[in-house]
Design an enzyme around this catalytic site. Sequence first.
Site, PDB file in Angstrom:
ATOM      1  N   HIS A 197      19.014  25.585  78.498  1.00 13.20           N
ATOM      2  CA  HIS A 197      20.444  25.336  78.702  1.00 13.20           C
ATOM      3  C   HIS A 197      21.030  26.284  79.755  1.00 13.20           C
ATOM      4  O   HIS A 197      22.210  26.635  79.710  1.00 13.20           O
ATOM      5  CB  HIS A 197      21.218  25.461  77.385  1.00 13.20           C
ATOM      6  CG  HIS A 197      20.956  24.330  76.433  1.00 13.20           C
ATOM      7  ND1 HIS A 197      21.616  23.124  76.519  1.00 13.20           N
ATOM      8  CD2 HIS A 197      20.100  24.210  75.393  1.00 13.20           C
ATOM      9  CE1 HIS A 197      21.180  22.320  75.558  1.00 13.20           C
ATOM     10  NE2 HIS A 197      20.249  22.961  74.870  1.00 13.20           N
ATOM     11  N   THR A 198      20.216  26.682  80.697  1.00 12.75           N
ATOM     12  CA  THR A 198      20.696  27.501  81.811  1.00 12.75           C
ATOM     13  C   THR A 198      20.811  26.702  83.101  1.00 12.75           C
ATOM     14  O   THR A 198      21.481  27.143  84.035  1.00 12.75           O
ATOM     15  CB  THR A 198      19.748  28.696  82.064  1.00 12.75           C
ATOM     16  OG1 THR A 198      18.411  28.203  82.214  1.00 12.75           O
ATOM     17  CG2 THR A 198      19.779  29.685  80.914  1.00 12.75           C
TER      18      THR A 198
ATOM     19  N   ASP B 179      14.528  19.120  84.322  1.00 12.63           N
ATOM     20  CA  ASP B 179      13.503  18.180  83.877  1.00 12.63           C
ATOM     21  C   ASP B 179      12.861  17.450  85.055  1.00 12.63           C
ATOM     22  O   ASP B 179      11.634  17.400  85.190  1.00 12.63           O
ATOM     23  CB  ASP B 179      14.101  17.170  82.897  1.00 12.63           C
ATOM     24  CG  ASP B 179      14.567  17.811  81.613  1.00 12.63           C
ATOM     25  OD1 ASP B 179      14.229  18.988  81.376  1.00 12.63           O
ATOM     26  OD2 ASP B 179      15.276  17.148  80.839  1.00 12.63           O
TER      27      ASP B 179
ATOM     28  N   GLY C  72      11.728  10.580  72.570  1.00  8.62           N
ATOM     29  CA  GLY C  72      12.775  11.317  71.872  1.00  8.62           C
ATOM     30  C   GLY C  72      12.346  12.673  71.362  1.00  8.62           C
ATOM     31  O   GLY C  72      13.023  13.264  70.528  1.00  8.62           O
ATOM     32  N   ALA C  73      11.220  13.202  71.870  1.00  9.19           N
ATOM     33  CA  ALA C  73      10.696  14.470  71.363  1.00  9.19           C
ATOM     34  C   ALA C  73      11.135  15.672  72.177  1.00  9.19           C
ATOM     35  O   ALA C  73      10.771  16.795  71.865  1.00  9.19           O
ATOM     36  CB  ALA C  73       9.167  14.422  71.310  1.00  9.19           C
ATOM     37  N   GLY C  74      11.899  15.453  73.231  1.00 10.46           N
ATOM     38  CA  GLY C  74      12.354  16.573  74.034  1.00 10.46           C
ATOM     39  C   GLY C  74      11.346  17.046  75.057  1.00 10.46           C
ATOM     40  O   GLY C  74      11.445  18.169  75.553  1.00 10.46           O
TER      41      GLY C  74
END
Length: 387
Positions: free
Chosen positions: A34-35, A173, A123-125
């Site tokens: 989350h950076t 990502d 959906g596993a990230g």
Amino acid sequence: MNSTDVTKGFTEQFGKQAEHTFFAPGRINLIGEHTDYNGGHVFPCAISLGTYAAVGTNEDNAFRLYSANFQRLALLTSIFGSFQDKRGLWTDYFQGMARVMKTAGANFTHGLNVYINGNLPDGAGLSSSASLEMLVGTILNSLFDGGFEPLELVQFGVKVENDYIGVNSGVMDQFAIEMGRANQATLLDTNTMKYEYLPVEMGDNVIVIMNTNKRRELADSKYNERRSECEKALAMLQKGIEVKSLGQLSEDEFDENTYLIYDPILIKRARHAVFENQRTLKASKALQDGDLKTFGKLVSASGVSLAFDYEVTGIELDTLVTNALKQRGVLGARMTGAGFGGCAIAIVNSADVEDFIDNVGKTYREKIGYDAHFYVADIADGAKQLN
């Protein structure tokens, strides 16, 4: 799974031989969570799990798409005109990339048959959506001589997420998936887009991915809310100091100016962004120096911050990480990805992996009521044409 599987599937689905095969990996982020939308550093790597495609031309002026994962055939007919609006389906990622690339000047001169299959848990990230975006970008860029640079494809993928899918994601990502190199992680400054490749030398240790098997829906999660909270905290700080992003602040600078943020929740969110950025820089240096003990401690500290300051974990991830850290041979563990389900990672001595999986899996099953899945990750190259 490999390219042979998708070429065989292509023949069964379309009745002819595939002409090309492609692969786009998934990704894990070693540290720096989350950076990316806060102007900080991230430290991701591409992994050997990913999404494959077998492709052939057709004369229908259409993109005929088949996903073995969803067992659905789709037809995108307007490759020479305007595309349809999004429909909340897997095809949105293909269509979104095609739209963005067409707007940027791509010229689609004929149709394609595309057979897609992947071994990334949905959906596993592990960035299955970004993997599909970069797969599509690589296919269209290669087969239609788009001439787009890899970083342009990365930005196209981010634009699809932000403007078409409706998720305010950062750049990490797509960057990790497009730009990945085998056995290396990428230290990326998301504020400047400067990056460097660093070897991931774990000695006798391996990276174990732990999948909670709790699906996380990025667009429907609190991801966008966390980004908004950080933006509010930054706006408050900017009333008293000159700063363009939270990633520009040191820990001391943040602590000295928290009085500018009136909301204790916003202080927690911003503190994670600032301190996580500094942890990422320290962790990348520790890995370069071969100091795996310090690296593992920083990875675990990241997990604590994500749980208590950023509050993006939940009982499933907490159960995996807490029990992982109790096991023999573990240097560090934390959730990876956006959170709210998905996956965690642990750095485990290779001699202890079997016991680690048995013990953590047993505790998880007893507490949560269903199984977690475990994978030993190989660090792989980025998206590419295979043949």
